[in-house]
Write a protein that holds these residues in place. Structure first.
Motif, mmCIF file in Angstrom:
data_model
loop_
_atom_site.group_PDB
_atom_site.id
_atom_site.type_symbol
_atom_site.label_atom_id
_atom_site.label_comp_id
_atom_site.label_asym_id
_atom_site.label_seq_id
_atom_site.Cartn_x
_atom_site.Cartn_y
_atom_site.Cartn_z
ATOM 1 N N MET A 3 -12.943 -2.205 51.193
ATOM 2 C CA MET A 3 -13.665 -0.838 52.235
ATOM 3 C C MET A 3 -15.162 -1.600 52.239
ATOM 4 N N THR A 39 -16.739 -2.631 56.115
ATOM 5 C CA THR A 39 -17.860 -1.532 56.632
ATOM 6 C C THR A 39 -18.962 -2.176 57.007
ATOM 7 N N LYS A 98 -18.581 -4.797 59.698
ATOM 8 C CA LYS A 98 -18.793 -4.621 61.154
ATOM 9 C C LYS A 98 -20.052 -3.478 61.558
ATOM 10 N N ARG A 99 -20.903 -3.417 60.690
ATOM 11 C CA ARG A 99 -22.096 -3.109 61.102
ATOM 12 C C ARG A 99 -23.199 -4.242 61.571
ATOM 13 N N VAL A 119 -24.883 -5.527 64.568
ATOM 14 C CA VAL A 119 -24.595 -5.006 65.776
ATOM 15 C C VAL A 119 -25.512 -6.608 66.529
ATOM 16 N N LYS A 120 -24.689 -6.671 67.464
ATOM 17 C CA LYS A 120 -24.395 -7.100 68.719
ATOM 18 C C LYS A 120 -26.229 -7.631 69.025
ATOM 19 N N THR A 121 -26.835 -8.555 69.846
ATOM 20 C CA THR A 121 -28.384 -8.176 70.662
ATOM 21 C C THR A 121 -28.232 -7.586 71.464
ATOM 22 N N THR A 122 -29.515 -6.401 71.567
ATOM 23 C CA THR A 122 -29.838 -5.525 72.610
ATOM 24 C C THR A 122 -30.682 -6.037 73.242
ATOM 25 N N THR A 123 -30.344 -5.514 75.206
ATOM 26 C CA THR A 123 -31.274 -6.285 76.073
ATOM 27 C C THR A 123 -32.540 -5.493 75.527
ATOM 28 N N LYS A 124 -33.569 -6.641 75.986
ATOM 29 C CA LYS A 124 -34.909 -5.702 75.486
ATOM 30 C C LYS A 124 -35.086 -5.056 77.252
ATOM 31 N N ASN A 125 -36.076 -4.739 77.042
ATOM 32 C CA ASN A 125 -36.722 -3.788 78.844
ATOM 33 C C ASN A 125 -37.920 -5.019 78.997
ATOM 34 N N LYS A 157 -24.693 -14.895 84.991
ATOM 35 C CA LYS A 157 -23.896 -13.794 83.441
ATOM 36 C C LYS A 157 -23.251 -13.104 83.427
ATOM 37 N N GLY A 158 -23.850 -12.135 84.640
ATOM 38 C CA GLY A 158 -23.843 -10.441 84.485
ATOM 39 C C GLY A 158 -21.652 -11.339 85.248
ATOM 40 N N PHE A 159 -21.661 -11.924 86.344
ATOM 41 C CA PHE A 159 -20.507 -12.166 87.079
ATOM 42 C C PHE A 159 -19.650 -12.820 86.507
ATOM 43 N N ARG A 212 -11.029 -11.485 83.771
ATOM 44 C CA ARG A 212 -10.238 -10.747 83.508
ATOM 45 C C ARG A 212 -8.735 -10.521 84.185
ATOM 46 N N GLU A 232 -25.810 1.650 75.564
ATOM 47 C CA GLU A 232 -25.391 0.562 74.631
ATOM 48 C C GLU A 232 -25.907 0.606 73.141
ATOM 49 N N HIS A 251 -21.649 3.195 63.782
ATOM 50 C CA HIS A 251 -22.274 3.002 62.668
ATOM 51 C C HIS A 251 -22.378 4.593 62.094
ATOM 52 N N LEU A 259 -19.129 4.917 60.710
ATOM 53 C CA LEU A 259 -18.356 4.237 59.845
ATOM 54 C C LEU A 259 -18.770 4.643 58.592
ATOM 55 N N VAL A 291 -27.902 -6.833 87.033
ATOM 56 C CA VAL A 291 -26.525 -7.258 87.030
ATOM 57 C C VAL A 291 -26.724 -8.118 85.841
ATOM 58 N N GLN A 292 -25.713 -7.932 84.547
ATOM 59 C CA GLN A 292 -25.900 -7.803 82.703
ATOM 60 C C GLN A 292 -24.368 -8.176 82.739
ATOM 61 N N THR A 293 -24.415 -8.175 81.713
ATOM 62 C CA THR A 293 -22.913 -9.114 81.520
ATOM 63 C C THR A 293 -21.881 -7.814 80.787
ATOM 64 N N MET A 345 -34.734 -1.240 72.212
ATOM 65 C CA MET A 345 -35.676 -1.939 73.637
ATOM 66 C C MET A 345 -36.771 -1.049 73.895
#
Lengths: 332, 174
Positions: free
Chosen positions: A1, A5, A8-9, A11-17, A47-49, A55, B41, B49, B52, B83-85, B165
């Motif tokens: 368990m 957990t 599951k933690r 994390v996908k890479t986040t968009t940088k600013n 990529k976004g398209f 879908r 996001e 987190h 969980l 546009v992002q994914t 970010m």
């Protein structure tokens, strides 16, 4: 368990600013004019398209109420359908124009055809023409956005973009990547768009062809010419096999189809000399058994069908961006 | 420029949001958090987190880009959107979807998010969680889970900065 957990933690890479890029071109005429930043912006936007095509509802309302005209003076299946799908998926209305069944066959000029279409209220023209520079001419006749879908031997920018997009999916960093464009380069607008695009993103471009199919002005291009495919195939990361365009070339450019295939075709035998993970591309339509053997075209290294799917995403991105440039212009 | 929330206060608000979500979903089954890009996001990931950690057995998390659904897409001028994914790698059909965003203002981006979600599937319920609700609604939209309500003059912008970010973490009035 607990372990679950933790798993599951992750994390996908986040968009940088990242600093904001503003797209200002209302026409896409070729990749030679684009800056590296502009190229990357189109490719990243695409990529976004890509997700939309996967879908169940393959549509977004972004270009609702806009009219896209497919103005095709030359035959095309893939590019035309791809643009039609791209426009439809963004909810634009699409007007299909085929020269053969139009007033062009009665002698109407390109300029008049375009101006008549514009009078009906159109926003974006996707043009394919046998004369290099036809899209450029249109930008001076009408106000609509112009997208070049292939002009003579000049450029086919969306094909170049989708080829580069497909490479980037597998090799995100193009710098130093060795790309061979093989075959009928003299008659290939696809090759020209690829050369400029790849060069700007840092790839090394090799042109492989018999001397009769090398383009003129090659010394002004950022490429390495090569007349012996086997000499370089082992170092290449990407092999882009061009179609031999029988409709454009005379019979004298190579002695026989068999000889061409033996020296420049991508055969199973020749593939043994290539890198194991080499990317095999072809802009279509295939001459199976001539520039590429069926087993290679359908083999594990082939990204040919991926190129077709990516084409729709790239064209959606281009339609979206040229419209954004118009929005920008109106706001000023 | 005025700092209205510091890092530890943002964490507290997220804990508060998590409590509300757990309280109103007793079995907490099939929750999918969907963050509206870009900062929603990050907040959705943090909420995942927390949920969980508090023993919720399963929480999915994804990110939604609403650019293509914005109602001002043909009016933005120099504020050209990027546009992002959309990255939602779970099925949203018949699931409890909680949209997550940083600031609820006009309600227009939530409207866009609802349309975007509808094209992806049919959740059993869609709820909205926001870190801050600043009022000034232009559409009949409200949040189900609110970190904090704040009163802000119309000419001010509430800007949320998050370490992931922005390399700083605070909420600022600009």
């Amino acid at each position: 368990m607990v372990e679950k957990t933790i798993e599951k933690r992750s994390v996908k890479t986040t968009t940088k600013n990242t600093p904001k890029f503003i797209w200002r071109r209302k026409h896409l005429l070729g990749l030679q004019d684009l800056s590296r930043e502009e190229l990357i912006h189109i490719l990243d936007t695409a990529k976004g398209f890509k997700g939309i095509s996967k879908r169940s509802v393959k549509k977004a309302p972004t270009l609702r109420g806009k009219v896209v005209v497919n103005l095709f003076f030359e035959d095309s299946t893939r590019t035309r359908n791809s643009f039609t799908l791209a426009a439809s998926r963004l909810s634009a209305d699409v007007l299909e124009f085929t020269a053969k069944t139009s007033s062009v066959s009665k002698g109407e000029t390109l300029r008049d055809t375009a101006r008549n279409l514009e009078a009906m209220g159109i926003d974006i023209v996707v043009i394919r023409h046998s004369a290099g520079g036809a899209p450029h001419l249109l930008t001076r006749c009408i106000d609509a956005c112009i997208i070049n879908a292939g002009d003579g031997y000049h450029e086919h920018p969306t094909q170049g973009l989708l080829d580069i997009f497909s490479i980037r999916e597998l090799r995100p960093d193009l710098s130093g990547l060795k790309v061979a464009i093989v075959g009928d380069i003299a008659h290939s607008r696809v090759a020209r768009s690829n050369i400029w695009g790849l060069h700007k993103l840092g790839a090394e471009v090799y042109l492989v062809a018999p001397p009769t199919l090398m383009p003129s002005g090659i010394e002004k291009m950022p490429v390495t010419p090569c007349y012996n495919f086997d000499e370089i195939i082992g170092q290449m990361d990407v092999l882009n096999m061009l179609r031999v365009q029988f409709e454009r070339i005379g019979s004298s450019v190579f002695p026989s189809v068999l000889e061409y295939s033996r020296l420049f075709g991508l055969t199973v035998e020749r593939m043994k000399r290539a890198k194991k993970d080499v990317i095999v591309m072809h802009p279509g339509p295939l001459n199976r058994g001539l520039e590429i053997e069926s087993e290679v075209a359908d083999g594990p290294n082939s990204t040919i069908l991926q190129q077709v799917s990516n084409g729709v995403a790239v064209r959606m991105a281009v339609l979206f961006l040229v419209n954004q440039a118009v929005v920008l212009e109106k706001k000023k | 420029m005025e700092v209205i929330l510091k890092e530890h206060q943002i964490s507290q608000l997220l804990e508060h949001l998590a409590s509300q979500i757990i309280d109103t979903n007793p079995d907490c089954a099939s929750i999918g958090l969907v963050g509206i890009r870009s900062r929603g996001e990050i907040l959705a990931q943090r909420l995942q987190h927390i949920l969980l950690d508090r023993g919720v057995p399963e929480v999915e998390c994804g990110a939604l880009d609403t650019t293509l659904y914005r109602d001002d897409i043909n009016q933005m001028g120099t504020h050209q959107p990027t546009v992002q994914t959309t990255d939602i790698d779970f099925n949203i059909d018949d699931r409890v979807i909680i949209l997550v965003d940083d600031v609820l203002n006009t309600g227009r981006s939530v409207r866009a998010a609802l349309d975007a979600l509808t094209d992806l599937g049919r959740p059993s319920v869609i709820r909205l969680a926001v870190l801050l609700d600043r009022g000034s609604r232009e559409l009949p939209i409200g949040a189900d889970y609110i970190g904090k309500k704040i009163e802000v003059p119309h000419d001010k912008t509430v800007q949320v900065y998050l370490n992931d970010m922005d390399e700083r973490e605070e909420v600022v009035l600009e």
